[in-house]
Design a protein around this motif. Structure first.
Motif, PDB file in Angstrom:
ATOM      1  N   TRP A 592       8.186  -1.414   3.060  1.00 42.21           N
ATOM      2  CA  TRP A 592       7.909  -0.373   4.036  1.00 42.21           C
ATOM      3  C   TRP A 592       8.933  -0.413   5.162  1.00 42.21           C
ATOM      4  O   TRP A 592       9.536  -1.453   5.440  1.00 42.21           O
ATOM      5  N   SER A 593       9.081   0.728   5.800  1.00 38.89           N
ATOM      6  CA  SER A 593       9.831   0.814   7.049  1.00 38.89           C
ATOM      7  C   SER A 593       9.050   1.722   7.983  1.00 38.89           C
ATOM      8  O   SER A 593       8.805   2.896   7.675  1.00 38.89           O
ATOM      9  N   LYS A 594       8.592   1.118   9.091  1.00 37.73           N
ATOM     10  CA  LYS A 594       7.699   1.821  10.015  1.00 37.73           C
ATOM     11  C   LYS A 594       6.468   2.282   9.226  1.00 37.73           C
ATOM     12  O   LYS A 594       5.763   1.469   8.648  1.00 37.73           O
ATOM     13  N   ASP A 595       6.204   3.561   9.142  1.00 37.66           N
ATOM     14  CA  ASP A 595       5.020   4.054   8.435  1.00 37.66           C
ATOM     15  C   ASP A 595       5.364   4.651   7.080  1.00 37.66           C
ATOM     16  O   ASP A 595       4.553   5.375   6.490  1.00 37.66           O
ATOM     17  N   LYS A 596       6.539   4.353   6.563  1.00 37.72           N
ATOM     18  CA  LYS A 596       6.993   4.965   5.311  1.00 37.72           C
ATOM     19  C   LYS A 596       7.189   3.889   4.251  1.00 37.72           C
ATOM     20  O   LYS A 596       7.894   2.902   4.469  1.00 37.72           O
ATOM     21  N   MET A 597       6.554   4.081   3.081  1.00 39.93           N
ATOM     22  CA  MET A 597       6.773   3.160   1.974  1.00 39.93           C
ATOM     23  C   MET A 597       8.060   3.565   1.260  1.00 39.93           C
ATOM     24  O   MET A 597       8.212   4.705   0.805  1.00 39.93           O
ATOM     25  N   LEU A 598       8.989   2.615   1.128  1.00 39.10           N
ATOM     26  CA  LEU A 598      10.278   2.886   0.495  1.00 39.10           C
ATOM     27  C   LEU A 598      10.290   2.519  -0.976  1.00 39.10           C
ATOM     28  O   LEU A 598      11.046   3.102  -1.755  1.00 39.10           O
ATOM     29  N   ALA A 599       9.488   1.530  -1.377  1.00 38.14           N
ATOM     30  CA  ALA A 599       9.502   1.100  -2.775  1.00 38.14           C
ATOM     31  C   ALA A 599       8.225   0.351  -3.084  1.00 38.14           C
ATOM     32  O   ALA A 599       7.624  -0.280  -2.208  1.00 38.14           O
ATOM     33  N   SER A 600       7.797   0.439  -4.343  1.00 40.08           N
ATOM     34  CA  SER A 600       6.670  -0.342  -4.842  1.00 40.08           C
ATOM     35  C   SER A 600       7.139  -1.078  -6.087  1.00 40.08           C
ATOM     36  O   SER A 600       7.654  -0.449  -7.026  1.00 40.08           O
ATOM     37  N   ILE A 601       6.972  -2.402  -6.090  1.00 39.84           N
ATOM     38  CA  ILE A 601       7.565  -3.229  -7.137  1.00 39.84           C
ATOM     39  C   ILE A 601       6.452  -3.988  -7.850  1.00 39.84           C
ATOM     40  O   ILE A 601       5.663  -4.692  -7.218  1.00 39.84           O
ATOM     41  N   SER A 602       6.389  -3.850  -9.157  1.00 33.07           N
ATOM     42  CA  SER A 602       5.447  -4.633  -9.943  1.00 33.07           C
ATOM     43  C   SER A 602       6.111  -5.943 -10.333  1.00 33.07           C
ATOM     44  O   SER A 602       7.246  -5.969 -10.810  1.00 33.07           O
ATOM     45  N   ALA A 603       5.394  -7.048 -10.103  1.00 29.19           N
ATOM     46  CA  ALA A 603       5.947  -8.363 -10.421  1.00 29.19           C
ATOM     47  C   ALA A 603       5.615  -8.807 -11.836  1.00 29.19           C
ATOM     48  O   ALA A 603       5.913  -9.942 -12.200  1.00 29.19           O
ATOM     49  N   ASP A 604       4.980  -7.957 -12.627  1.00 28.56           N
ATOM     50  CA  ASP A 604       4.642  -8.340 -14.000  1.00 28.56           C
ATOM     51  C   ASP A 604       5.890  -8.723 -14.769  1.00 28.56           C
ATOM     52  O   ASP A 604       6.905  -8.019 -14.724  1.00 28.56           O
ATOM     53  N   GLY A 605       5.795  -9.857 -15.484  1.00 26.79           N
ATOM     54  CA  GLY A 605       6.917 -10.298 -16.303  1.00 26.79           C
ATOM     55  C   GLY A 605       8.003 -10.987 -15.515  1.00 26.79           C
ATOM     56  O   GLY A 605       9.059 -11.306 -16.039  1.00 26.79           O
ATOM     57  N   GLY A 606       7.781 -11.235 -14.223  1.00 27.04           N
ATOM     58  CA  GLY A 606       8.796 -11.895 -13.393  1.00 27.04           C
ATOM     59  C   GLY A 606       9.600 -10.889 -12.607  1.00 27.04           C
ATOM     60  O   GLY A 606       9.719  -9.722 -12.977  1.00 27.04           O
ATOM     61  N   LEU A 607      10.146 -11.341 -11.523  1.00 25.69           N
ATOM     62  CA  LEU A 607      10.903 -10.460 -10.636  1.00 25.69           C
ATOM     63  C   LEU A 607      12.102 -11.233 -10.116  1.00 25.69           C
ATOM     64  O   LEU A 607      11.958 -12.252  -9.458  1.00 25.69           O
ATOM     65  N   GLN A 608      13.307 -10.755 -10.445  1.00 25.66           N
ATOM     66  CA  GLN A 608      14.520 -11.443 -10.019  1.00 25.66           C
ATOM     67  C   GLN A 608      15.278 -10.666  -8.956  1.00 25.66           C
ATOM     68  O   GLN A 608      15.744 -11.242  -7.976  1.00 25.66           O
ATOM     69  N   GLU A 609      15.428  -9.355  -9.137  1.00 25.10           N
ATOM     70  CA  GLU A 609      16.052  -8.557  -8.090  1.00 25.10           C
ATOM     71  C   GLU A 609      15.601  -7.108  -8.221  1.00 25.10           C
ATOM     72  O   GLU A 609      15.147  -6.669  -9.277  1.00 25.10           O
ATOM     73  N   PHE A 610      15.700  -6.395  -7.085  1.00 25.18           N
ATOM     74  CA  PHE A 610      15.247  -5.014  -7.056  1.00 25.18           C
ATOM     75  C   PHE A 610      16.106  -4.259  -6.058  1.00 25.18           C
ATOM     76  O   PHE A 610      16.418  -4.763  -4.980  1.00 25.18           O
ATOM     77  N   GLY A 611      16.525  -3.049  -6.422  1.00 28.02           N
ATOM     78  CA  GLY A 611      17.369  -2.238  -5.539  1.00 28.02           C
ATOM     79  C   GLY A 611      16.757  -0.872  -5.265  1.00 28.02           C
ATOM     80  O   GLY A 611      16.035  -0.312  -6.094  1.00 28.02           O
ATOM     81  N   PHE A 612      17.036  -0.336  -4.080  1.00 26.76           N
ATOM     82  CA  PHE A 612      16.571   1.001  -3.714  1.00 26.76           C
ATOM     83  C   PHE A 612      17.478   1.533  -2.609  1.00 26.76           C
ATOM     84  O   PHE A 612      18.233   0.787  -1.971  1.00 26.76           O
ATOM     85  N   ALA A 613      17.404   2.840  -2.382  1.00 27.79           N
ATOM     86  CA  ALA A 613      18.295   3.497  -1.423  1.00 27.79           C
ATOM     87  C   ALA A 613      17.609   3.701  -0.077  1.00 27.79           C
ATOM     88  O   ALA A 613      16.390   3.890  -0.004  1.00 27.79           O
ATOM     89  N   LEU A 614      18.418   3.676   0.990  1.00 29.77           N
ATOM     90  CA  LEU A 614      17.970   3.997   2.346  1.00 29.77           C
ATOM     91  C   LEU A 614      18.737   5.227   2.826  1.00 29.77           C
ATOM     92  O   LEU A 614      19.977   5.241   2.798  1.00 29.77           O
ATOM     93  N   ARG A 615      18.016   6.250   3.274  1.00 29.00           N
ATOM     94  CA  ARG A 615      18.686   7.443   3.811  1.00 29.00           C
ATOM     95  C   ARG A 615      19.248   7.157   5.203  1.00 29.00           C
ATOM     96  O   ARG A 615      18.678   6.391   5.989  1.00 29.00           O
ATOM     97  N   ARG A 616      20.322   7.827   5.538  1.00 27.12           N
ATOM     98  CA  ARG A 616      21.019   7.576   6.792  1.00 27.12           C
ATOM     99  C   ARG A 616      20.193   7.943   8.025  1.00 27.12           C
ATOM    100  O   ARG A 616      20.410   7.391   9.095  1.00 27.12           O
TER     101      ARG A 616
END
Length: 903
Positions: A592-616
């Motif tokens: 999250w950032s402030k009141d906005k959810m930017l990403a939701s990540i499921s940890a099923d099967g393990g989690l090594q890295e995750f990427g997402f974009a941020l608007r300017r």
């Protein structure tokens, strides 16, 4: 023994040798010390080592180690341990330490009875939540005391002249720091556990579910409330009046949970009382110390440091802090050491290194010195590797009481109601950064209730919504008497009944304050792609709360953990989060950032890295913020790094820092007089803790500008630079934890502190010690000869003086004063005294030192400038060297012993 008992070996200082370079490299000062195992304030700090091989003891003795510590088996009785802990080995170690003239210490573990199948399924310790059982003594089982007394008696009979006894209390490592479950940090230990105890390794939990614990808990409740039914009514609960619940989880009322924690946390002090009492009665001639060294601040540890340490003060001789070097210095200080020092007022401290890494030795010693320790026990290889480093400050290693007048209040009750947190997150992160700017103690609520705040000028609060009513009243009374309390808008402080009266009394004025202006800014480079290494000791600038300590190069991100980072306002960014290994168990992580959810990540099967974009347009100020929110159940994934990229190219390390300055005029407007004291309240929320630290720094170093007439703390270290300082009164200890050498000015003197090193700066003039090699005497008229037994070991090392001849050695001092003179003169390879004349004063010394040492000639009043020292005898002799010193503590000098006498 190498020296008379009146002398104690200590650390070794290089002398300015005037002849050719020595093979043995140094001449080491020897200091007078107390005959007691635990030195007093002002005496030389004692150095100890875990027991090395026998042939290493002379070498360690020669560099100042005068205590050697053995251990019984942590998992079994001493008579039944494996070969490492056998009675025969302990006897040999005992004899070797005494033969070297050193003190012998032994760590004794009585937590685990002899492994027994019946015990594994019968009596033992039970986790109150999971029902898991482990074959350790329950802290509430009275049979433990009798069994332990028998084991202690066996050791006392087998090993007389034991100088120090370290009594293991509870947990796999014997510390009075946690119940059980932390053995998982060591695979080798886990293997031994499986082999010897024959049960699964226990997990971290509330080990208070056995019948002895339940009986004790019920007795506690009935004594306090009169009956179970009355307790349920007082707690606002309904239930079976004959069945007492175990109120641990959030489903129970706060008052019930707090009472359970009060009972739970009383178990370890009770054990310390019992074991300390029987220890003192069995080991009547020994010093008794109790080990304490929590690896985390989890409520499951059941540890009230203040109550435990105060119990040690009543029933034993010292606490042994065993987690020195467990984390980096600031992290270790914030996690436990600040609380240990705050709790140990008047109770002697001995420290013990948690690791043997030689490169960490300076940091270990700095932690010990900062605690005001009487002694430090390290690993043989660390002492040997650090010999040259140690030699630079041997005269500064005195037992001292560090000067500190700032306290951080530990939100004990609030934290106990968050059972899965390894530490109160805002207090932990704020304390990590504050330690780089100033020294402080941390006070648990039990310490505040006992009046400990009276020792401090300023108290700081980072968080805590629920407090004991007694604590809130004690804080309020302290302010009325003249204390300065500094806080910000982290939420209201109430007691367990929901009463906010004290909070309103202290901070009610803040409702009329305008919110503080946000001043956070990035100072430094901003490359097109960069990486923030989470778990690096420099990551504190980016963390906003909810982060655990460094474990395996990562930090656990509890739900609510936040990250701050610089961004280019006019460009979109790509965020990549890399995780350490963890069991996912179907959990979900949201960003999250402030009141906005930017990403939701499921940890099923393990989690090594995750990427997402941020608007300017999300962060027009140039400061990005992300918050980790996890599904219920204590899910806290370990975060390894965060990469931020606005363009292609290889990510670079981020160089710079966040600043959040405040104006002194603003701080004055946030200050309110309360009785004889002062309350400073910054009207800013939790995310502004960086700015709050600027307020705290002004309250420490600029208080006279906020409230004229009040005193400021002397400024030794108000910079974020990974250089830490501790005020010892007559000197300042400085530790450079960084990777580059630094220069600092202390007491008006410029000192150089190499990377990873410890140095001292004295308030006055440093003692003078000069060495004069006889063969280097200017205008020497007598023959210089080669004598391997003389310094420096090769080449011309001494002067031959025949009967009727006189050797004149000129010495010089810049300041007049009282100076000691020591000498080495030899006959037939052994020390032998001769006649001296220092100026017009004659002296006839008597040799009492070993062949590897100097002997004492006498004390003389020397004028500024040159003085002639004459050496003569009716018998021939070899003149090796003389030493002068105005240090009142130096009792002699010796050379290192490189091997055991037999080779």
């Amino acid at each position: 023994m190498l020296l008379p008992q009146a002398l104690a070996l200590a650390l070794l200082t290089p002398a300015p040798l005037q002849g050719p370079a020595r093979d043995l490299t140094r001449l080491f000062p020897v200091y007078r010390a107390s005959a007691a195992e635990i030195p007093a304030k002002g005496e030389q700090m004692r150095l100890g080592s875990f027991m090395p091989s026998a042939n290493e003891i002379p070498r360690l003795s020669s560099i100042g180690v005068n205590l050697f510590m053995s251990e019984t088996d942590k998992l079994t009785a001493p008579s039944e341990g494996d070969g490492v802990y056998s009675v025969a080995n302990l006897s040999a170690q005992h004899a070797a330490a005494l033969a070297a003239g050193a003190i012998w210490a032994i760590g004794i573990y009585t937590t685990f009875p002899t492994p027994d199948k019946a015990l594994a399924v019968g009596e033992g310790t039970v986790d109150a939540l999971s029902g898991a059982r482990v074959a350790a003594w329950s802290p509430w089982n009275p049979e433990r005391i009798r069994w332990s007394a028998n084991r202690l008696g066996e050791i006392n009979r087998k090993f007389p002249n034991t100088g120090v006894v370290d009594l293991g209390v509870f947990g796999e490592y014997g510390d009075a720091s946690f119940f059980t479950g932390l053995g998982a940090i060591s695979p080798a230990y886990a293997k031994r556990w499986q082999e010897l105890v024959k049960t699964d390794l226990p997990t971290l939990g509330f080990w208070s579910g056995d019948e002895f614990a339940k009986q004790s808990w019920q007795k506690f409740v009935v004594t306090k409330h009169g009956s179970i039914a009355s307790a349920l009514a007082d707690w606002g609960m309904s239930g079976d009046p004959l069945k007492l619940p175990i109120p641990i989880g959030p489903a129970f009322p706060s008052r019930a949970r707090a009472e359970y924690q009060d009972w739970y946390r009383a178990a370890i002090p009770s054990l310390v009382h019992s074991l300390g009492d029987i220890g003192k009665n069995i080991f009547k001639e020994s010093s008794i110390m109790i080990p304490i060294g929590p690896a985390s601040d989890s409520p499951e540890l059941g540890l009230d440091i203040f109550s435990t340490v105060q119990t040690v003060g009543e029933w034993a001789d010292a606490i042994n802090v065993t987690n020195i070097g467990y984390y980096d210095f600031a992290g270790n200080w914030a996690m436990s050491l600040a609380r240990i020092r705050g709790a140990a007022f008047g109770v002697p401290i001995i420290t013990e290194a948690s690791t043997g890494r030689p490169n960490d030795f300076a940091e270990h010693l700095f932690e010990s010195i900062s605690l005001g320790a009487r002694a430090h026990i390290g690993w043989p290889e660390a002492f040997e590797a650090a010999e040259r480093e140690l030699s630079g400050f041997s005269q500064d290693l005195l037992v001292s009481n560090p000067k500190v007048d700032v306290a951080v209040l530990h939100p004990t009750t609030s934290h106990l109601l968050q059972a899965t947190e390894p530490a109160p997150p805002l207090t932990y992160r704020g304390s990590v950064e504050l330690r780089d700017y100033a020294d402080f103690d941390e006070l648990e609520e039990s310490a505040v209730d006992a009046g400990a705040l009276d020792r401090y000028r300023v108290a700081v609060v980072f968080e805590g919504s629920v407090w004991r009513a007694e604590t809130l009243q004690a804080v309020s009374d302290w302010v009325d008497r003249g204390g300065v309390l500094v806080a910000y808008d982290f939420g209201k402080m109430e007691d367990l009944t929901g009463n906010t009266g004290i909070y309103q009394r202290l901070f009610g004025f803040a409702s009329g304050l305008k919110p503080a202006t946000e001043t956070t800014r990035w100072v430094g480079e901003l490359p097109g792609a960069y990486t923030i290494d989470i778990g690096n000791r420099y990551d504190g600038d980016y963390l906003l709360g909810g982060w655990g300590p460094v474990v395996g190069g990562c930090r656990a991100a509890s739900s609510g953990a936040s990250l701050r980072f610089p961004v280019a306002p006019a460009q979109d960014s790509l965020i990549t989060i890399k995780f350490g290994k963890f069991p996912p168990e179907g959990k979900t992580l949201e960003i999250w950032s402030k009141d906005k959810m930017l990403a939701s990540i499921s940890a099923d099967g393990g989690l090594q890295e995750f990427g997402f974009a941020l608007r300017r347009d999300l962060f027009p100020s140039g400061i990005g913020r992300l918050e980790f929110r996890s599904s219920p159940g204590g899910f806290a994934p370990p975060v390894d790094s965060v990469e931020v990229a606005t363009s292609g190219g290889e990510p670079m390390p981020l160089k710079g820092r966040f600043e959040a300055p405040v104006d002194i005029a603003d701080v004055k407007s946030w200050a309110h007089k309360q009785g004889k004291g002062l309350v400073i309240f910054q009207p800013a929320k939790r995310d502004s803790w960086k700015q709050f630290l600027s307020v705290v720094r002004l309250a420490i170093y600029g208080l006279s500008q906020i409230d004229p007439g009040r005193a400021d703390a002397p400024i030794f270290d108000d910079k974020k630079d990974a250089v830490y300082m501790t005020d010892l009164g007559d000197s300042i200890a400085v530790f450079n934890s960084g990777s580059a050498d630094v220069q600092r000015t202390v007491f008006g003197k410029s000192i150089s502190i190499p990377a990873g090193s410890l140095r001292f700066a004295a308030a006055g003039d440093a003692p003078l010690t000069d060495v004069y090699q006889a063969e280097a005497t200017p205008g020497l008229a007598l023959p210089a000869v080669s004598a391997p037994e003389a310094s420096p070991g090769k080449g011309a090392t001494a002067v031959r003086v025949s009967p009727g001849q006189t050797l004149n050695i000129p010495i010089a001092v810049a300041k007049p004063g009282r100076y000691k003179l020591f000498a080495r003169t030899l006959r037939n390879g052994a020390l032998s005294e001769v006649g001296f004349k220092v100026g017009d004063v004659e002296a006839s010394p008597t040799v009492t030192s070993s062949a590897h040492a100097t002997y004492f000639v006498g004390e003389f009043d020397l004028p500024a400038g040159k003085t002639n020292v004459s050496l003569s005898s009716d018998e021939p002799f070899l003149a090796d060297l003389i030493v002068i010193s105005n240090s009142p503590r130096i009792a002699g000098f010796q050379f290192p012993v490189l091997a055991a006498p037999n080779g």
